[in-house]
Design a protein around this motif. Structure first.
Motif, PDB file in Angstrom:
ATOM      1  N   SER A 167      -2.914  -7.120  15.578  1.00  0.00           N
ATOM      2  CA  SER A 167      -3.073  -7.522  16.976  1.00  0.00           C
ATOM      3  C   SER A 167      -2.183  -8.703  17.326  1.00  0.00           C
ATOM      4  N   ARG A 169      -3.197 -11.729  17.200  1.00  0.00           N
ATOM      5  CA  ARG A 169      -4.047 -12.725  17.847  1.00  0.00           C
ATOM      6  C   ARG A 169      -5.073 -13.266  16.847  1.00  0.00           C
ATOM      7  N   GLU A 193     -11.915  -8.387  18.515  1.00  0.00           N
ATOM      8  CA  GLU A 193     -11.580  -7.289  19.429  1.00  0.00           C
ATOM      9  C   GLU A 193     -10.530  -6.370  18.817  1.00  0.00           C
ATOM     10  N   THR A 195      -7.678  -4.529  19.708  1.00  0.00           N
ATOM     11  CA  THR A 195      -6.774  -4.535  20.860  1.00  0.00           C
ATOM     12  C   THR A 195      -5.897  -3.282  20.857  1.00  0.00           C
ATOM     13  N   GLU A 197      -2.816  -3.010  20.745  1.00  0.00           N
ATOM     14  CA  GLU A 197      -1.649  -3.108  19.852  1.00  0.00           C
ATOM     15  C   GLU A 197      -1.933  -2.546  18.464  1.00  0.00           C
TER      16      GLU A 197
END
Length: 323
Positions: A167, A169, A193, A195, A197
């Motif tokens: 991700s 992140r 999460e 995501t 990506e």
């Protein structure tokens, strides 16, 4: 007297775990060189030239590099678990980058493996997260609930690392990572999460290995067989097809690919030089500060004929290191 006894006990724990680290060798684990207990407890490893994965995640990276990293991480954990060695602190800051080229078979190595909570306690009096294991972001819910750390707890940590890797992140927002608020979130089913990506097959894998019940999580053997063997085969073929240099006439293209993947990067010579400097420095420090007699006479120093110890503790000849 009590302070001296405590200091000797800490040194003995530190020596014991360093000896355990020496027994586990793999190209996917950081290379252990030696240790010293004076003037302070210090574990000597190979030079880290490319920093940690935590630092690398601050910059963009290709999908091929992400895949190569994830394959390396799975294989490293498989090796540790096959040797019945849980990592207990599997997180990006304990993953060391050694290349940024996905054409290399090994682009990262795992560090600080084993029951390193004792090393942390001995060196700085801290034990990390719950039960001396991962920081809360990467800690499995059962560990927060007071259950013993198991190999399945490592697999949970791998899921969180993969989510962060793909991700790009942090797993959780900063406001959740303070105090024990995150522990409450994780034990009640909260997860990072997934995501857009993250590729769908990786998302499926992540969900299968961060389930609340550790007995329902896939083992690292299943993860390797069902996911990363295939991912590694795909990335190898992709790199082969995009290579500007075709395989030699009459040669097998898989053999040619393996030769190129295993080719040592140019930095290796620099690495050996830095390790040599580390060996000389360690030898000098130990000559200046001999070991306390209580440590020298401890039975750990006579555990086996394959672990002979001297004032320079079990430093391999790294002119021909065991990678």
């Amino acid at each position: 007297a009590s302070n001296e006894a405590q200091r000797v006990k800490q040194q003995q724990m530190f020596v014991k775990e360093c000896l355990a680290m020496q027994e586990v060798r793999s190209p996917l684990l950081i290379h252990f060189i030696g240790y010293t207990v004076t003037p302070k407890l210090c574990c000597i490893t190979e030079a880290v030239l490319f920093g940690s994965l935590a630092k690398r995640l601050e910059s963009p990276m290709s999908s091929d590099l992400r895949d190569r990293i994830s394959c390396n991480l799975s294989k490293a954990m498989l090796f540790l678990h096959t040797n019945n060695t849980p990592h207990k602190a599997f997180k990006p800051s304990n993953i060391i980058m050694c290349s940024n080229d996905p054409a290399h078979a090994v682009v990262c190595k795992v560090a600080n493996f084993g029951s390193n909570s004792e090393i942390l306690k001995a060196t700085d009096g801290k034990s990390g997260g719950a039960n001396g294991c991962s920081p809360p972001v990467y800690t499995a819910p059962e560990v927060f609930q007071g259950y013993p750390f198991t190999l399945a707890s490592d697999v949970y940590s791998l899921a969180v690392v993969l989510c962060e890797l793909y991700s790009g992140r942090p797993p959780f927002p900063p406001e959740l990572t303070q105090g024990w608020k995150l522990a409450q979130v994780i034990t009640t089913g909260g997860r990072p999460e997934i995501t857009p990506e993250i590729p769908s097959h990786i998302a499926t894998l992540i969900r299968s290995i961060w389930t609340p019940d550790p007995q329902r999580r896939a083992t690292i053997q299943q993860v390797q067989e069902n996911y990363f063997n295939g991912i590694e085969a795909v990335i190898n073929k992709k790199l082969l097809s995009s290579s500007v240099s075709p395989p030699p006439a009459g040669g097998d293209e898989d053999d040619d690919l393996q030769q190129r993947l295993n080719r040592a990067p140019k930095e290796r010579c620099q690495l050996h030089q830095l390790q040599l400097h580390s060996q000389c420095l360690l030898a000098f420090l130990l000559l200046l500060h001999p070991l306390p007699r209580a440590i020298q006479n401890h039975s750990l120093f006579h555990a086996s004929s394959n672990s002979s110890l001297s004032s320079i503790h079990n430093i391999p000849n790294f002119l021909s290191p065991q990678y």
